[in-house]
Design an enzyme around this catalytic site. Structure first.
Site, mmCIF file in Angstrom:
data_model
loop_
_atom_site.group_PDB
_atom_site.id
_atom_site.type_symbol
_atom_site.label_atom_id
_atom_site.label_comp_id
_atom_site.label_asym_id
_atom_site.label_seq_id
_atom_site.Cartn_x
_atom_site.Cartn_y
_atom_site.Cartn_z
ATOM 1 N N HIS A 108 0.837 -1.225 0.000
ATOM 2 C CA HIS A 108 0.000 0.000 0.000
ATOM 3 C C HIS A 108 0.863 1.263 0.000
ATOM 4 O O HIS A 108 0.421 2.308 0.469
ATOM 5 C CB HIS A 108 -0.965 0.045 1.199
ATOM 6 N N LYS A 118 15.723 22.150 -11.427
ATOM 7 C CA LYS A 118 15.058 20.895 -11.781
ATOM 8 C C LYS A 118 15.985 19.862 -12.426
ATOM 9 O O LYS A 118 16.859 20.194 -13.210
ATOM 10 C CB LYS A 118 13.883 21.168 -12.736
ATOM 11 N N SER A 126 14.613 22.078 -16.566
ATOM 12 C CA SER A 126 13.424 22.881 -16.832
ATOM 13 C C SER A 126 13.865 24.213 -17.399
ATOM 14 O O SER A 126 14.900 24.756 -17.001
ATOM 15 C CB SER A 126 12.647 23.093 -15.531
ATOM 16 N N GLU A 186 9.344 8.733 -17.127
ATOM 17 C CA GLU A 186 7.929 9.056 -17.363
ATOM 18 C C GLU A 186 7.485 8.593 -18.745
ATOM 19 O O GLU A 186 6.353 8.139 -18.935
ATOM 20 C CB GLU A 186 7.711 10.561 -17.221
#
Ligand code: ARG
Length: 457
Positions: A153, A280, A274, A287
């Site tokens: 979980h 960043k 970024s 992704e």
């Protein structure tokens, strides 16, 4: 190619919807190989004169050289790769080119080409999977002792090791490889000689063409051979399962690279910045692996929907079989390589992982197990007692193993000082020696077996 029956040519729109050359040109190598095998067989069987077949084989060789050097020149009027090759052959050798299509149809031709292509695709995926497995096993070997929280979980559950975690993915990919190997074995039959749908009256030698193309045997039913695409679906289903595995690993990399987790730092080579936020370091590759998995699953469904309810044998719907496979394959290959790159080059903050493992009372199960083993307490009761100990630790704001013995004994007097031997993270992990468990000794054995299987040892 079928002009004899018609007074007028097709409309521009008919040509547009019909043309597949834009994508099936990817089959040119397979198309030429299959034509060579077919032509050689026609000569051997005395169906076409050897001199004509020699001209055909020379011509095909020339075309292969041209395509290799300059790519396939696209002419939408010629519809597909099969017509392109044949038309070029006619330009090169004249009327003898027309004999190549004896005892053959584009229906058995296209599915032969496509099977050959999918077979190569499976081999390429197999190599990509093996490379990713080697990367995982190498990192696992580095981190057999590195303790991290194991989750259920996404809540801290029991401590495990990073090596064990990597080896979980090794196992998933092992099954993916076996799925692709199954698909390969099942699909490796030659449709050539099934002709349009009914077989042929010419005395073809289907064994010979099958052998020449590396198939195990000819397909046994001509209707099935020209109209089944389950080999392509097997590939897409294998690809989907594999992509789903990659997406879980990718998701963990995204999560672990986040600041609250801080378990890993992606290398510069697999990070993006970024344009507005200078600090960043984004996990775009992970992704995209996660994102590609959804597309691959969609492509699998796309072909399944194309095939659903098609009556036997060939229907033109089936021309739509290739793009989903080509696209899925490209997405899968780049995903495998990117994932291997991330696994190989990421830095793992094992101190931070250990600290996270220490934060969640992750050895509570070990306390319960100790009560069962050393004090003869039934597990359900031990669970309840341990729960109260965890509550006591939470009230004091300390870890379970930092509770003084008095506090533990206040919960249950059957607890004694020996319990501290099992409460530490290291003791917990070391104790999980069951086959396939997270104990470093157990994981080391799995790593050795994996190295042997991958030829790394
Ligand atoms: N381009 C076609 C395909 O990809 C080749 C087979 C065409 N056969 C036919 N009977 N029209 O499926």
């Amino acid at each position: 190619m079928w002009g004899g029956r018609f007074a007028e040519g097709p409309s521009a729109l008919m040509r547009e919807i019909n043309a597949s050359i834009g994508f099936d040109k990817r089959l040119w190598r397979q198309d030429i190989a299959a034509s060579k095998a077919h032509a050689a067989m026609l000569a051997a069987q005395g169906i076409v004169a050897q001199a004509d077949v020699d001209a055909i084989l020379d011509g095909l060789e020339t075309i292969a050289g041209e395509y290799e050097a300059n790519g396939v020149p696209e002419d939408p009027a010629l519809e597909d790769i099969h017509m392109h090759v044949e038309a070029r052959l006619a330009e090169l050798i004249g009327p003898a080119a027309g004999r190549l299509h004896t005892a053959r149809s584009r229906n058995d031709q296209v599915t032969t080409d496509f099977r050959l292509w999918v077979r190569d695709a499976i081999d390429e995926v197999g190599a990509g999977l093996a490379a990713l497995q080697r990367a995982l096993v190498a990192r696992a070997a580095e981190h057999v002792e590195a303790i991290m929280p194991g989750f259920t979980h996404l809540q801290s559950a029991q401590p495990v090791t990073l090596g064990h975690h990597f080896m979980a993915y090794y196992e998933m990919l092992r099954r993916d490889r076996s799925r692709f190997a199954d698909a390969r074995a099942r699909m490796n039959e030659s449709p050539l000689g099934s002709a349009a749908l009914a077989g042929t009256g010419f005395p073809v030698d289907r064994e010979a063409t099958a052998l020449a193309l590396g198939f195990d045997r000819p397909t046994a039913n001509s209707l099935d051979a020209v109209s089944d695409r389950d080999f392509a679906l097997d590939y897409l289903m294998g690809a989907t399962q594999c992509a789903l595995h990659l997406s879980r690993l990718a998701e963990e990399f995204v999560l672990w690279a986040s600041q609250p987790f801080g378990f890993l730092k992606l290398s510069d080579s697999f990070s993006t910045g970024s344009s507005i936020m200078p600090q960043k370091r984004n996990p775009d590759a992970a992704e995209l692996v996660r994102g590609h998995s959804g597309r691959i699953a969609g492509l699998m469904v796309s072909l399944a929907m194309t095939m659903k309810g098609l009556p036997l044998a060939y229907s033109k719907d089936m021309q739509d079989d290739k793009e989903p496979v080509f696209q899925a394959h490209d997405l899968l290959i780049v995903s495998l390589a990117a994932m291997a790159g991330m696994v190989e080059t990421s830095g793992f903050d094992t101190d931070r992982m250990r600290a996270a493992a220490a934060a969640g009372h992750a050895t509570a199960t070990d306390l319960a197990d100790w009560l069962v083993r050393e004090a003869g307490v039934p597990f359900r009761e031990a669970h309840h007692i341990t729960g109260r100990c965890v509550r006591a630790a939470e009230e004091r704001g300390c870890a379970l193993w930092d509770l003084p013995l008095d506090a533990l004994r206040a919960v249950d007097p059957r607890i004694d000082a020996r319990v501290f031997d099992v409460l530490s993270l290291d003791a917990s992990v070391r104790s999980r020696l069951s086959f396939g468990g997270t104990a470093p000794a157990a994981v080391a054995e799995r790593i050795e077996a994996a190295k042997r299987a991958l030829g790394m040892a």
